[in-house]
Write a protein that holds these residues in place. Structure first.
Motif, PDB file in Angstrom:
ATOM      1  N   ALA A 151      90.368 -54.588 -78.234  1.00  0.00           N
ATOM      2  CA  ALA A 151      91.272 -53.655 -77.105  1.00  0.00           C
ATOM      3  C   ALA A 151      91.287 -54.648 -75.946  1.00  0.00           C
ATOM      4  CB  ALA A 151      90.811 -52.456 -76.936  1.00  0.00           C
ATOM      5  N   TYR A 152      92.640 -54.968 -75.491  1.00  0.00           N
ATOM      6  CA  TYR A 152      92.718 -55.738 -74.062  1.00  0.00           C
ATOM      7  C   TYR A 152      93.327 -54.579 -72.967  1.00  0.00           C
ATOM      8  CZ  TYR A 152      94.590 -58.872 -70.846  1.00  0.00           C
ATOM      9  OH  TYR A 152      94.991 -59.617 -69.625  1.00  0.00           O
ATOM     10  N   VAL A 153      92.839 -54.666 -72.011  1.00  0.00           N
ATOM     11  CA  VAL A 153      93.110 -53.653 -71.105  1.00  0.00           C
ATOM     12  C   VAL A 153      93.876 -54.232 -69.733  1.00  0.00           C
ATOM     13  CG1 VAL A 153      92.544 -51.739 -69.467  1.00  0.00           C
ATOM     14  CG2 VAL A 153      91.566 -51.759 -71.658  1.00  0.00           C
ATOM     15  N   GLY A 154      95.057 -54.215 -69.374  1.00  0.00           N
ATOM     16  CA  GLY A 154      95.311 -54.644 -67.993  1.00  0.00           C
ATOM     17  C   GLY A 154      96.665 -55.659 -68.306  1.00  0.00           C
ATOM     18  N   ASP A 155      96.973 -56.599 -67.546  1.00  0.00           N
ATOM     19  CA  ASP A 155      98.153 -57.153 -67.718  1.00  0.00           C
ATOM     20  C   ASP A 155      98.359 -57.861 -68.765  1.00  0.00           C
ATOM     21  OD1 ASP A 155     100.567 -58.564 -66.469  1.00  0.00           O
ATOM     22  OD2 ASP A 155      99.432 -59.979 -65.119  1.00  0.00           O
ATOM     23  N   GLY A 156      99.416 -57.894 -69.408  1.00  0.00           N
ATOM     24  CA  GLY A 156     100.016 -58.611 -70.426  1.00  0.00           C
ATOM     25  C   GLY A 156     100.286 -60.311 -70.165  1.00  0.00           C
ATOM     26  N   ASN A 157      99.332 -61.028 -69.616  1.00  0.00           N
ATOM     27  CA  ASN A 157      99.788 -62.271 -69.015  1.00  0.00           C
ATOM     28  C   ASN A 157      99.174 -63.399 -70.211  1.00  0.00           C
ATOM     29  OD1 ASN A 157      97.029 -62.215 -69.182  1.00  0.00           O
ATOM     30  ND2 ASN A 157      96.410 -61.897 -66.870  1.00  0.00           N
ATOM     31  N   ASN A 158      98.996 -64.691 -69.547  1.00  0.00           N
ATOM     32  CA  ASN A 158      98.533 -65.789 -70.284  1.00  0.00           C
ATOM     33  C   ASN A 158      97.481 -65.446 -71.160  1.00  0.00           C
ATOM     34  OD1 ASN A 158      97.136 -65.620 -67.824  1.00  0.00           O
ATOM     35  ND2 ASN A 158      97.411 -67.500 -67.106  1.00  0.00           N
ATOM     36  N   ILE A 159      96.502 -64.891 -70.576  1.00  0.00           N
ATOM     37  CA  ILE A 159      95.196 -64.546 -71.446  1.00  0.00           C
ATOM     38  C   ILE A 159      95.694 -63.598 -72.501  1.00  0.00           C
ATOM     39  CG2 ILE A 159      92.978 -63.357 -71.335  1.00  0.00           C
ATOM     40  CD1 ILE A 159      93.015 -66.021 -69.942  1.00  0.00           C
ATOM     41  N   ALA A 160      96.365 -62.585 -72.206  1.00  0.00           N
ATOM     42  CA  ALA A 160      96.653 -61.582 -73.202  1.00  0.00           C
ATOM     43  C   ALA A 160      97.411 -61.934 -74.245  1.00  0.00           C
ATOM     44  CB  ALA A 160      97.192 -60.197 -72.641  1.00  0.00           C
ATOM     45  N   SER A 161      98.349 -62.878 -73.901  1.00  0.00           N
ATOM     46  CA  SER A 161      99.364 -63.561 -74.994  1.00  0.00           C
ATOM     47  C   SER A 161      98.742 -64.388 -75.999  1.00  0.00           C
ATOM     48  CB  SER A 161     100.252 -64.358 -74.086  1.00  0.00           C
ATOM     49  OG  SER A 161     101.171 -63.645 -73.494  1.00  0.00           O
ATOM     50  N   SER A 162      97.833 -65.268 -75.444  1.00  0.00           N
ATOM     51  CA  SER A 162      97.106 -66.044 -76.270  1.00  0.00           C
ATOM     52  C   SER A 162      96.089 -65.394 -77.248  1.00  0.00           C
ATOM     53  CB  SER A 162      96.064 -67.171 -75.341  1.00  0.00           C
ATOM     54  OG  SER A 162      97.194 -68.214 -75.079  1.00  0.00           O
ATOM     55  N   LEU A 163      95.479 -64.319 -76.525  1.00  0.00           N
ATOM     56  CA  LEU A 163      94.455 -63.465 -77.503  1.00  0.00           C
ATOM     57  C   LEU A 163      95.173 -62.749 -78.580  1.00  0.00           C
ATOM     58  CD1 LEU A 163      91.554 -63.376 -77.117  1.00  0.00           C
ATOM     59  CD2 LEU A 163      91.831 -61.288 -75.652  1.00  0.00           C
ATOM     60  N   ALA A 164      96.341 -62.188 -78.412  1.00  0.00           N
ATOM     61  CA  ALA A 164      97.106 -61.671 -79.141  1.00  0.00           C
ATOM     62  C   ALA A 164      97.388 -62.235 -80.429  1.00  0.00           C
ATOM     63  CB  ALA A 164      98.559 -61.078 -78.627  1.00  0.00           C
TER      64      ALA A 164
END
Ligand code: NVA
Length: 305
Positions: A151-164
């Motif tokens: 589960a990722y909480v917060g901004d759909g940024n560079n970190i979230a993009s790569s993690l997804a």
């Protein structure tokens, strides 16, 4: 694996992501090929860095090579000189370009105009080195990545993009909670969707941090104001106020869940003051694993004839 550059995880097949994580683990266990023997890496950074710069410098040295650090004030990528010219000059002088840039397009230009491998050390779109290190950290703490609930909480940024993309590629379920205006960009989300369909895993978005975290094995967050977003700081602080990760939010996750953050962390903003020291926090393992992941990535690029 035929890898010329390491710009974003969309360039890798799902199995290749898992392969790099396995190689990162081997690096951590002590296998250090001299893949950079006598070779030089240019570290071209438009933005500040602690973990990325130090882990690349240490990793390259351990693999027998050396680094030249070039800050934006040294090079002026796109201001003093066009990225195309920077690429063609570095191509003649170094063996690999590791670049941290504002615009992902500049990485593509560096790649197009040089023959040496280019590694993304963070762009507005992606942070793939972080994601590989994070998968290693997840596997160390939770075992098999297949079926894990991230589960990722917060901004759909560079970190979230790569993690997804990374999680979907290795068969982990990925849920993100973000305000609607700050979802993961389509290019990353659609890539993650294809990986998730291939692996038959779940990929989901919700506005509710509580819903995303419910029963999760991993709770992950990142800053609300990424480098380059400073002008929107006030607006972002207001919009993300209910996305702070706290020990209370952690209680909704699985009781064995771990807390992750790529750092730098802003206490009192995206995390409650003591989250980095929370008993379930593994953030410093994450920081260390950047080294092992990047050594695996460099080894792959440098031996890829
Ligand atoms: N999203 C953050 C990550 C820092 C490592 C940023 O881009 O500033």
């Amino acid at each position: 694996m035929k890898l010329n550059d390491f710009l974003w995880l969309g360039d890798l097949a799902s199995d290749e992501v898992a392969e790099i994580v396995a190689k990162s683990r081997a690096m951590k266990e002590g296998v250090t090929p001299k893949a950079m023997d006598g070779k030089v890496a240019a570290l071209l950074f438009e933005k500040p860095s602690l973990r990325t710069r130090v882990s690349f410098e240490v990793g390259v040295k351990q693999m027998g090579g050396s680094c030249i650090y070039l800050s934006q004030s040294d090079v002026g990528l796109g201001t003093r000189e066009p990225a195309e010219d920077v690429a063609r000059v570095l191509d003649r002088l170094v063996d690999v370009i590791v670049a941290r840039v504002f615009s992902h397009r500049n990485l593509e230009i560096l790649s197009e105009y040089s023959t040496v491998p280019v590694v993304n050390a963070l762009s507005d779109l992606a942070h793939p080195c972080q994601a590989i290190g994070d998968l290693l950290t997840m596997s160390e703490h939770k075992g098999d990545l297949g079926g894990l609930n991230v589960a990722y909480v917060g901004d759909g940024n560079n970190i979230a993009s790569s993690l997804a993309i990374a999680c979907s590629a290795v068969g982990a379920n990925f849920a993100i909670a973000s305000p609607p205006k700050y979802k993961v960009p389509d290019i990353s989300w659609e890539t993650a969707e294809r990986r998730a369909a291939e692996k038959e895993t779940k990929l989901s978005w919700t506005e509710s941090p509580e819903a995303a975290v419910e029963g999760a094995d991993i709770v992950y967050t990142d800053v609300w104001i990424s480098m380059g977003d400073e002008e929107e700081a006030d607006e972002r602080r207001e919009i993300f106020e209910s996305y702070r990760v706290s020990s209370g939010l952690m209680e909704r996750a699985d009781k064995e869940a771990v807390f992750m953050h790529d750092m730098p962390a802003h206490r009192g903003e995206e995390i409650e003051d003591d989250m980095l020291d929370h008993p379930q926090s593994v953030v410093f393992d994450q920081a260390e694993n950047r080294l092992h992941a990047q050594k695996a990535i460099l080894a792959e690029l440098m031996t890829n004839d």
